[in-house]
Design an enzyme around this catalytic site. Structure first.
Site, PDB file in Angstrom:
ATOM      1  N   HIS A 214       0.877  -1.166   0.000  1.00  0.00           N
ATOM      2  CA  HIS A 214       0.000   0.000   0.000  1.00  0.00           C
ATOM      3  C   HIS A 214       0.915   1.217   0.000  1.00  0.00           C
ATOM      4  O   HIS A 214       1.769   1.355   0.877  1.00  0.00           O
ATOM      5  CB  HIS A 214      -0.890   0.001   1.242  1.00  0.00           C
ATOM      6  N   ASP A 215       0.766   2.093  -0.975  1.00  0.00           N
ATOM      7  CA  ASP A 215       1.732   3.176  -1.139  1.00  0.00           C
ATOM      8  C   ASP A 215       1.908   4.002   0.133  1.00  0.00           C
ATOM      9  O   ASP A 215       3.013   4.466   0.438  1.00  0.00           O
ATOM     10  CB  ASP A 215       1.376   4.067  -2.338  1.00  0.00           C
ATOM     11  N   THR A 216       0.828   4.162   0.900  1.00  0.00           N
ATOM     12  CA  THR A 216       0.960   4.932   2.135  1.00  0.00           C
ATOM     13  C   THR A 216       1.814   4.197   3.157  1.00  0.00           C
ATOM     14  O   THR A 216       2.562   4.816   3.920  1.00  0.00           O
ATOM     15  CB  THR A 216      -0.415   5.250   2.740  1.00  0.00           C
ATOM     16  N   THR A 237      -3.385  12.511  -4.302  1.00  0.00           N
ATOM     17  CA  THR A 237      -4.820  12.524  -4.600  1.00  0.00           C
ATOM     18  C   THR A 237      -5.622  12.524  -3.312  1.00  0.00           C
ATOM     19  O   THR A 237      -6.624  13.232  -3.180  1.00  0.00           O
ATOM     20  CB  THR A 237      -5.185  11.300  -5.457  1.00  0.00           C
ATOM     21  N   ASN A 274      -8.696   9.274   6.086  1.00  0.00           N
ATOM     22  CA  ASN A 274      -8.607   9.632   4.669  1.00  0.00           C
ATOM     23  C   ASN A 274      -9.302  10.962   4.427  1.00  0.00           C
ATOM     24  O   ASN A 274     -10.517  11.067   4.624  1.00  0.00           O
ATOM     25  CB  ASN A 274      -9.282   8.570   3.806  1.00  0.00           C
ATOM     26  N   GLY A 385       3.506  14.244  -3.038  1.00  0.00           N
ATOM     27  CA  GLY A 385       3.430  15.388  -3.944  1.00  0.00           C
ATOM     28  C   GLY A 385       2.955  16.658  -3.275  1.00  0.00           C
ATOM     29  O   GLY A 385       3.334  17.758  -3.682  1.00  0.00           O
TER      30      GLY A 385
END
Length: 453
Positions: A214-216, A237, A274, A385
């Site tokens: 999971h990228d997080t 995002t 989130n 980002g």
């Protein structure tokens, strides 16, 4: 991305970048996974051409979405989590297991696209041998391994928040075939080596190592947490806002605040909320570019937004009406007008409203994380980002009243390669997560934003 690790070195080199967005099919919104995988293989081949000494590959991606496998075949393109079908799954799941019970079992905040809701409306599930989340699906095509990396599996809603194992009793109650749940593996485990066509196209039998897929989870590995009470925001995002814990918090208060307990590397818990992040700005920009028929200069827009004087209206960044693709400025304007506030009349002011609203949502989530865990949060680390968005970082500092440390931008890739490097023993036999973070802190210089009085 190529990662160079060792001898005081921690460096990334971008090899390939390509678009990856939703595509509309006759039955709904999908990912163009065929193209995604082709780009991945081409990128790996180019990486090996540039650096023949690659030690291994690690794969991370977004969470919750999956592909179905029968034999060696992927059954169609994976659905996109923003497809409207997920709403039907919510009612079906909650009839079998009310949300309060689900939260005690899986610790996940309510998001209508969590994997178990998608499985509830997946008509092809019984045709599949196994269901694999996106990074696991890539690993399967590369190596043949059928496994689920634990941090990402924790986002499905089907992993027991206390044991970290599949909740097979819950799966059976929801009518899910046991075969769709593959064996769980941990970050650092070896998945296999490149096989068949992938090996031929890439050019070597490279090893694939499980990371925080999971990228997080990978991003949080590379957050150089500067104090024990630091909060983090992994911002792209989405804005994943939270703190790192050793044990889950599944209290009624945490459930009411819609905080989630997701798996982290080394068994840590990512206790977070989130928040809709830069999706709101990117969708607004996409609409304005379509109107203009030309690309928009985002840095110039943000500079103009920073120059906007006076107050701007705020809106709820998590409003469900803003979740789908489409004319974002019109939908935000409707939400603002509904509140009785005046809708900004220029794009600069509109962009400022978007950024300030995201920042307020971030600040609220940090305060709630501190309250629910009993932590006196003293600094916020922003990675991803969003760390490049100076206006957002300053607004987050101002609205939270806390200093913000921005960077590293490529935290996900850094966390990915650091976990691989540790698996190879490059930091010694007993390297901890804190040791990996020390490497990041010594190799990067975050930008500091102090809150304005």
């Amino acid at each position: 991305m190529l990662g160079y690790v060792g001898d005081g070195t921690l460096r990334l080199e971008q090899v390939s970048r390509f678009p990856n967005g939703p595509v509309e099919g006759p039955d709904g919104l999908h990912w163009d996974f065929t193209a995604l995988y082709r780009h991945i293989v081409d990128g790996l081949a180019e990486a090996l051409r540039r650096e023949p000494g690659i030690a291994s590959i690690g794969i991370d991606s977004w969470a919750v979405d999956y592909g179905l496998v029968h034999g060696d075949e992927v059954l169609g393109e994976p659905f996109h989590y923003r497809d409207e079908r997920t709403a039907r799954g919510v009612d079906a799941v909650h009839q079998a297991a009310p949300f309060a019970e689900l939260y005690r079992r899986n610790g996940l905040q309510f998001l209508p696209f969590n994997t178990l809701y998608q499985y509830a409306v997946e008509e092809r599930l019984t045709d599949a041998d196994v269901a694999l989340l996106i990074p696991d699906l890539v690993a399967f095509l590369l190596t043949g391994a059928r496994a689920a990396e634990r941090t990402n599996a924790s986002t499905t809603g089907l992993v027991d928040v206390r044991t970290g194992e599949w909740d097979r009793e819950l799966a059976a109650r929801l009518g899910l075939p046991a075969s769709v749940l593959p064996p769980l593996v941990d970050p650092g485990d070896t998945l296999g080596t490149l096989r068949g066509e992938a090996r031929e196209r890439i050019g070597a039998a490279l090893e694939v190592v499980a990371v925080g897929s999971h990228d997080t989870a990978s991003a949080v590995v590379a957050v150089p947490l500067s104090t024990p009470d630091a909060a983090y925001i992994s911002c792209g995002t989405w804005g994943l806002v939270g703190v790192e814990l050793d044990a889950p918090v599944v209290s009624d208060g945490a459930r009411a605040a819609n905080f989630t307990n997701e798996g982290g590397v080394d068994g840590r818990v990512r206790f977070l909320h989130n928040v809709t992040g830069l999706w709101l700005l990117s969708e607004a920009v996409r609409t304005w570019e379509a109107e203009d028929g030309a690309s928009l200069d985002l840095p110039a827009l943000l500079a103009d937004a920073a120059d906007v004087t006076g107050g701007v209206p705020l809106f709820d960044a998590n409003d469900a009406r803003l979740a789908a693709p489409g004319d974002m400025p019109a939908r935000i304007a409707a939400v603002i007008a509904e509140s009785g506030a005046e809708v900004p009349s220029t794009r600069a002011a509109f962009a400022r409203t978007i950024v300030e609203s995201i920042a307020q949502a971030f600040a609220d989530a940090v305060a709630t994380a501190g309250r629910l865990t009993g932590r006196d949060v003293d600094v916020i680390h922003v990675v991803g980002g969003g760390a490049l968005n100076r206006l957002l970082c300053q607004a987050t500092a101002d609205r939270s009243g806390l200093p913000v440390l921005a960077g590293p931008v490529e935290a996900t890739a850094l966390g990915n390669v650091l976990v691989q490097a540790r698996a190879h023993g490059w930091f010694g036999p007993d390297a901890t997560l804190e040791d990996l973070r020390r490497v990041v802190a010594e190799s990067t210089a975050p930008e500091r934003y102090e809150p304005h009085a």
